[in-house]
Design an enzyme around this catalytic site. Structure first.
Site, PDB file in Angstrom:
ATOM      1  N   GLU A 207       0.927  -1.381  -0.092  1.00 29.07           N
ATOM      2  CA  GLU A 207      -0.064   0.122   0.228  1.00 29.07           C
ATOM      3  C   GLU A 207       0.872   1.293   0.008  1.00 29.07           C
ATOM      4  OE1 GLU A 207      -3.218   0.256   2.890  1.00 29.07           O
ATOM      5  OE2 GLU A 207      -3.928  -1.714   2.090  1.00 29.07           O
ATOM      6  N   GLU A 395      -5.364  -8.493   0.429  1.00 26.08           N
ATOM      7  CA  GLU A 395      -5.980  -8.310   1.830  1.00 26.08           C
ATOM      8  C   GLU A 395      -7.452  -7.876   1.557  1.00 26.08           C
ATOM      9  OE1 GLU A 395      -4.352  -4.867   4.055  1.00 26.08           O
ATOM     10  OE2 GLU A 395      -2.553  -5.524   3.800  1.00 26.08           O
TER      11      GLU A 395
HETATM   12  C1  FCB Z   1      -4.629  -1.901   5.193  1.00 29.54           C
HETATM   13  C2  FCB Z   1      -3.131  -2.165   5.807  1.00 29.54           C
HETATM   14  C3  FCB Z   1      -3.143  -3.291   7.055  1.00 29.54           C
HETATM   15  C4  FCB Z   1      -4.386  -3.061   7.914  1.00 29.54           C
HETATM   16  C5  FCB Z   1      -5.522  -3.080   7.229  1.00 29.54           C
HETATM   17  C6  FCB Z   1      -6.804  -2.897   7.931  1.00 29.54           C
HETATM   18  O1  FCB Z   1      -4.635  -0.788   4.748  1.00 29.54           O
HETATM   19  O2  FCB Z   1      -2.496  -2.786   4.859  1.00 29.54           O
HETATM   20  O3  FCB Z   1      -1.928  -3.122   7.666  1.00 29.54           O
HETATM   21  O4  FCB Z   1      -4.159  -2.062   8.665  1.00 29.54           O
HETATM   22  O5  FCB Z   1      -5.497  -2.192   6.261  1.00 29.54           O
END
Ligand code: FCB
Length: 489
Positions: A207, A395
């Protein structure tokens, strides 16, 4: 459509008296309707069901085995920066408890585990001019982690940077300096050289937008700076450059079959509904809204409209930088949470972002609006625009206000609903041929949620941070059942 509405929904749509009249007539004609498709919603064989995590959020052991300080140690120990003054000093104590946690992953049926490496465990105090001596004890932790995963039949996916920059680099300007990109590449190459005999999948950065904009733009994350628009664009460029040089360094230090990608939180441009003009608008938005990060990485150049929009604040770069940034990838990893809705518009961009109304549903984190169709449109549009060899959802998950029932359970029907709906949309993308190879749930364990400290729980396993006791939630049962069926449970 009408036959599938419940009486209550009809009452809402039509007004109570019309609904009362409509329902009996549906009941009378139902026998004549063809049966609804009841497919098993199966995923492809070998679909990689995993969970994701990050070093600072789970490891703890911040002073052990020669680990150097990071910007998150400094930031979390600065009063007023993190909710409740929480720090990652202990977190989930994963540094010591990983064997039991991996046994739990195995029991859940996980096929893959995405973790990140703490740069400062491997190189405790790199500077702009030298990475310094490696710390073998730091790397050994990841050797043990990878070996234990493999012994349990779980495929390791390694992220090289999930925001915990060594403090020594930040002391000299951190991501504002292009030397940080070079330093990252040296570290990435070193790790690849030592782990790639067993770990076949690497992601460079997690990210970019988050650590750039939150860390250097509004300062709500470490290192807590507000550098201004021009400097921020340069920080973005250095992040892209680190990615590109990192890809090259990993390839130079690992077998040819090593899979190299990124875990990016591309803005999840989602048409307000499925009409050709809004889909075209969302496709344009996907490139333009991601013009600082994913687009140059996949295009190998900055979009001319982006450079025009930035004007004198545009980043400074060389053709060689862009060649590195555009290094071919084996996969694109997407971290997807809220949907960003887009509609067609008659302006220079050809689209307009639509902000959430006050009543839009959200999870426990104020930013986490529920928009399951993001998990259909983002992979689909990324695939249409850039045709990556493969994609992963690196994610996806939700924060809930988890509470124990009197008999000691966490019945997180809200998180389970969230996951089920998002996975249903992912299934739709895969069924249409988008090459998504795996899905990593964020997260296995409740953990240190950055500036929210321990207040926001994202785990499918509850963690009591006083005792470190783990309690699988309802969502863990759901995920286990889904993995076992290879279909949404
Ligand atoms: C993302 C992050 C991760 C976590 C999630 C909820 O943006 O990559 O580390 O904090 O959100």
């Amino acid at each position: 459509m009408t036959p599938s509405f419940s009486r209550r929904t009809l009452a809402r749509l039509l007004g109570a008296s019309a609904a009362a009249a409509a329902v009996p007539s549906f009941a009378a004609s139902a026998a004549a309707l063809p049966p609804l498709p009841t497919g098993p919603r199966s995923f492809p064989p070998n679909f990689l069901w995993g969970s994701a995590t990050a070093s600072y959020q789970v490891e703890g052991a911040v002073h052990e085995d020669g680990r150097g300080p990071t910007i998150w140690d400094t930031f979390s120990h600065t009063p007023g920066k993190v909710a409740n003054g929480d720090t990652g000093d202990i977190a989930d104590d994963f540094y010591h408890r990983y064997p039991q946690d991996i046994a739990m992953m195995k029991e859940m049926g996980l096929k893959g585990f995405r973790f990140s490496i703490s740069w400062s465990r491997v190189f405790p105090s790199p500077t702009m001019s030298a990475t310094g001596a490696p710390n073998p004890k730091g790397l050994d932790f990841y050797n043990r982690l990878v070996d234990t995963l493999l012994a349990h039949g779980i495929t390791p996916y390694c992220t090289l940077f999930h925001w915990d920059l060594p403090q020594s680099l930040e002391n000299e300007g951190g991501w504002q300096r292009r030397e940080t990109a070079q330093s990252f590449a040296e570290y990435a190459g070193y790790v690849a050289k030592h782990l790639s005999d067993r770990c076949r999948n690497f992601m460079t950065l997690n990210e970019m937008r988050s650590f750039v904009e939150l860390g250097y733009g509004n300062g709500i994350h470490a290192p807590g700076l507000q550098v201004g628009r021009k400097a921020l664009a340069q920080v973005s460029h250095h992040a892209c450059l680190a990615h590109g040089l990192g890809v090259q360094a990993i390839r130079a230090n690992s077998p040819a079959t090593t899979q190299v990608g990124i875990a990016d939180n591309a803005t999840a441009c989602t048409p307000i509904f499925d009409a050709p003009e809004h889909v075209a608008a969302a496709r344009r938005a996907m490139r333009q809204e991601n013009a600082m990060f994913l687009a140059p990485i996949l295009d190998g150049h900055y979009d001319p409209l982006y450079l025009k929009r930035m004007g004198p604040d545009a980043p400074v770069f060389t053709p060689a930088d862009m060649a590195a940034i555009g290094s071919p990838l084996d996969f694109v990893g997407l971290n997807i949470y809220p949907a960003s809705y887009v509609r067609a518009a008659n302006n220079e961009l050809g689209y307009e972002m639509v902000s959430e109304p006050f009543t839009a549903p959200r999870m426990a984190s104020p930013w986490l609006y529920v928009g399951p169709e993001a998990l259909y449109w983002t992979p689909r549009l990324v695939n249409e625009l850039w045709h990556p060899k493969s994609l992963y959802i690196t994610e996806n998950g939700a924060s809930s206000d988890d509470k124990f029932t009197p008999d000691g359970q966490i019945m997180d029907t809200d998180r389970t609903m969230f996951l089920r709906n998002y996975l249903t949309q992912l299934h739709r993308a895969i069924a249409e041929g988008v090459p998504v190879k795996g899905y990593f749930c964020w997260s296995l364990l409740d953990n240190y949620e950055w500036a929210d400290g321990y207040g926001k729980r994202f785990g499918i396993v509850y963690v009591d941070f006083k005792t470190q006791k783990r309690t699988p939630k309802l969502s863990a049962q759901f995920y286990k059942a889904t993995i076992a069926k290879n279909a949404i449970a």
